[in-house]
Design a protein around this motif. Structure first.
Motif, PDB file in Angstrom:
ATOM      1  N   GLU A   2       0.830  -1.199   0.000  1.00  0.00           N
ATOM      2  CA  GLU A   2       0.000   0.000   0.000  1.00  0.00           C
ATOM      3  C   GLU A   2       0.866   1.250   0.000  1.00  0.00           C
ATOM      4  O   GLU A   2       1.872   1.323   0.699  1.00  0.00           O
ATOM      5  N   TYR A   3       0.473   2.222  -0.820  1.00  0.00           N
ATOM      6  CA  TYR A   3       1.176   3.503  -0.884  1.00  0.00           C
ATOM      7  C   TYR A   3       0.213   4.612  -0.487  1.00  0.00           C
ATOM      8  O   TYR A   3      -0.960   4.549  -0.798  1.00  0.00           O
ATOM      9  N   ARG A   4       0.741   5.623   0.163  1.00  0.00           N
ATOM     10  CA  ARG A   4      -0.049   6.809   0.474  1.00  0.00           C
ATOM     11  C   ARG A   4       0.661   8.010  -0.109  1.00  0.00           C
ATOM     12  O   ARG A   4       1.857   8.191   0.088  1.00  0.00           O
ATOM     13  N   VAL A   5      -0.094   8.817  -0.846  1.00  0.00           N
ATOM     14  CA  VAL A   5       0.507   9.969  -1.506  1.00  0.00           C
ATOM     15  C   VAL A   5      -0.541  11.079  -1.595  1.00  0.00           C
ATOM     16  O   VAL A   5      -1.729  10.815  -1.749  1.00  0.00           O
ATOM     17  N   LEU A   6      -0.105  12.320  -1.457  1.00  0.00           N
ATOM     18  CA  LEU A   6      -0.998  13.449  -1.667  1.00  0.00           C
ATOM     19  C   LEU A   6      -1.292  13.559  -3.151  1.00  0.00           C
ATOM     20  O   LEU A   6      -0.384  13.523  -3.973  1.00  0.00           O
ATOM     21  N   LEU A   7      -2.550  13.712  -3.515  1.00  0.00           N
ATOM     22  CA  LEU A   7      -2.921  13.827  -4.916  1.00  0.00           C
ATOM     23  C   LEU A   7      -3.061  15.274  -5.359  1.00  0.00           C
ATOM     24  O   LEU A   7      -2.893  15.579  -6.531  1.00  0.00           O
ATOM     25  N   LYS A   8      -3.363  16.176  -4.404  1.00  0.00           N
ATOM     26  CA  LYS A   8      -3.488  17.587  -4.741  1.00  0.00           C
ATOM     27  C   LYS A   8      -3.116  18.419  -3.517  1.00  0.00           C
ATOM     28  O   LYS A   8      -3.528  18.117  -2.411  1.00  0.00           O
ATOM     29  N   VAL A   9      -2.331  19.471  -3.765  1.00  0.00           N
ATOM     30  CA  VAL A   9      -1.937  20.418  -2.726  1.00  0.00           C
ATOM     31  C   VAL A   9      -2.211  21.816  -3.262  1.00  0.00           C
ATOM     32  O   VAL A   9      -1.874  22.120  -4.401  1.00  0.00           O
ATOM     33  N   GLU A  10      -2.841  22.655  -2.436  1.00  0.00           N
ATOM     34  CA  GLU A  10      -3.128  24.022  -2.841  1.00  0.00           C
ATOM     35  C   GLU A  10      -2.497  25.009  -1.861  1.00  0.00           C
ATOM     36  O   GLU A  10      -2.535  24.781  -0.657  1.00  0.00           O
ATOM     37  N   GLU A  11      -1.944  26.076  -2.396  1.00  0.00           N
ATOM     38  CA  GLU A  11      -1.376  27.147  -1.579  1.00  0.00           C
ATOM     39  C   GLU A  11      -2.300  28.352  -1.702  1.00  0.00           C
ATOM     40  O   GLU A  11      -2.675  28.759  -2.803  1.00  0.00           O
ATOM     41  N   ARG A  12      -2.656  28.926  -0.567  1.00  0.00           N
ATOM     42  CA  ARG A  12      -3.542  30.095  -0.539  1.00  0.00           C
ATOM     43  C   ARG A  12      -2.884  31.217   0.251  1.00  0.00           C
ATOM     44  O   ARG A  12      -2.072  30.965   1.140  1.00  0.00           O
ATOM     45  N   ASP A  13      -3.264  32.453  -0.061  1.00  0.00           N
ATOM     46  CA  ASP A  13      -2.744  33.588   0.711  1.00  0.00           C
ATOM     47  C   ASP A  13      -3.569  33.761   1.987  1.00  0.00           C
ATOM     48  O   ASP A  13      -4.480  32.974   2.265  1.00  0.00           O
ATOM     49  N   ALA A  14      -3.259  34.779   2.769  1.00  0.00           N
ATOM     50  CA  ALA A  14      -3.919  34.995   4.068  1.00  0.00           C
ATOM     51  C   ALA A  14      -5.424  35.202   3.932  1.00  0.00           C
ATOM     52  O   ALA A  14      -6.185  34.872   4.842  1.00  0.00           O
ATOM     53  N   SER A  15      -5.881  35.718   2.788  1.00  0.00           N
ATOM     54  CA  SER A  15      -7.319  35.957   2.588  1.00  0.00           C
ATOM     55  C   SER A  15      -8.037  34.743   1.985  1.00  0.00           C
ATOM     56  O   SER A  15      -9.237  34.780   1.764  1.00  0.00           O
ATOM     57  N   GLY A  16      -7.298  33.676   1.712  1.00  0.00           N
ATOM     58  CA  GLY A  16      -7.902  32.464   1.162  1.00  0.00           C
ATOM     59  C   GLY A  16      -7.877  32.379  -0.352  1.00  0.00           C
ATOM     60  O   GLY A  16      -8.376  31.428  -0.939  1.00  0.00           O
ATOM     61  N   GLN A  17      -7.272  33.367  -1.007  1.00  0.00           N
ATOM     62  CA  GLN A  17      -7.166  33.376  -2.472  1.00  0.00           C
ATOM     63  C   GLN A  17      -6.199  32.289  -2.933  1.00  0.00           C
ATOM     64  O   GLN A  17      -5.082  32.193  -2.435  1.00  0.00           O
ATOM     65  N   LEU A  18      -6.613  31.485  -3.890  1.00  0.00           N
ATOM     66  CA  LEU A  18      -5.784  30.403  -4.415  1.00  0.00           C
ATOM     67  C   LEU A  18      -4.616  30.972  -5.215  1.00  0.00           C
ATOM     68  O   LEU A  18      -4.814  31.781  -6.117  1.00  0.00           O
ATOM     69  N   LEU A  19      -3.392  30.567  -4.851  1.00  0.00           N
ATOM     70  CA  LEU A  19      -2.185  31.044  -5.523  1.00  0.00           C
ATOM     71  C   LEU A  19      -1.570  29.983  -6.424  1.00  0.00           C
ATOM     72  O   LEU A  19      -1.166  30.260  -7.543  1.00  0.00           O
ATOM     73  N   ARG A  20      -1.473  28.759  -5.897  1.00  0.00           N
ATOM     74  CA  ARG A  20      -0.759  27.698  -6.605  1.00  0.00           C
ATOM     75  C   ARG A  20      -1.403  26.359  -6.293  1.00  0.00           C
ATOM     76  O   ARG A  20      -1.880  26.133  -5.186  1.00  0.00           O
ATOM     77  N   ARG A  21      -1.351  25.462  -7.281  1.00  0.00           N
ATOM     78  CA  ARG A  21      -1.892  24.113  -7.096  1.00  0.00           C
ATOM     79  C   ARG A  21      -0.912  23.107  -7.680  1.00  0.00           C
ATOM     80  O   ARG A  21      -0.417  23.273  -8.797  1.00  0.00           O
TER      81      ARG A  21
END
Length: 75
Positions: A2-21
Motif C-alpha cells: 500500500e502507498y499513500r501519496v498526496l494527490l493535490k496540494v493548494e497554496e492560498r494567501d492569508a485571505s484564502g485566495q488560491l495562488l498555486r496548485r
C-alpha cells in the motif's frame, strides 16, 4: 503493498485566495515500481502551468535519480 501519496496540494494567501496548485495527474509502473507519472503545477494568478513527466528511472549504485521532462505553458 500500500502507498499513500498526496494527490493535490493548494497554496492560498492569508485571505484564502488560491495562488498555486500541485496535482498528480497520472501514475506509471516502471519495472516493478509504481511512480508518479505526471504532476501539474499551476500558478493561478499568472495562469502558468508546468507539467512534470517521469520518463524513466536510472539507479546508479546507491543514489537513485529518476529522469524527468518538464513542459511549461502560459497565457
Amino acid at each position: 503493498e500500500e502507498y499513500r501519496v498526496l494527490l493535490k496540494v493548494e497554496e492560498r494567501d492569508a485571505s484564502g485566495q488560491l495562488l498555486r496548485r500541485l496535482e498528480v495527474k497520472r501514475f506509471k509502473k516502471i519495472g516493478d515500481e509504481w511512480m508518479i507519472g505526471e504532476t501539474m503545477v499551476q500558478r493561478i494568478p499568472e495562469r502558468q502551468k508546468t507539467l512534470f513527466r517521469i520518463l524513466d528511472i536510472v539507479r546508479p549504485s546507491s543514489d537513485p535519480e529518476p529522469s524527468s521532462d518538464a513542459i511549461t505553458t502560459g497565457p
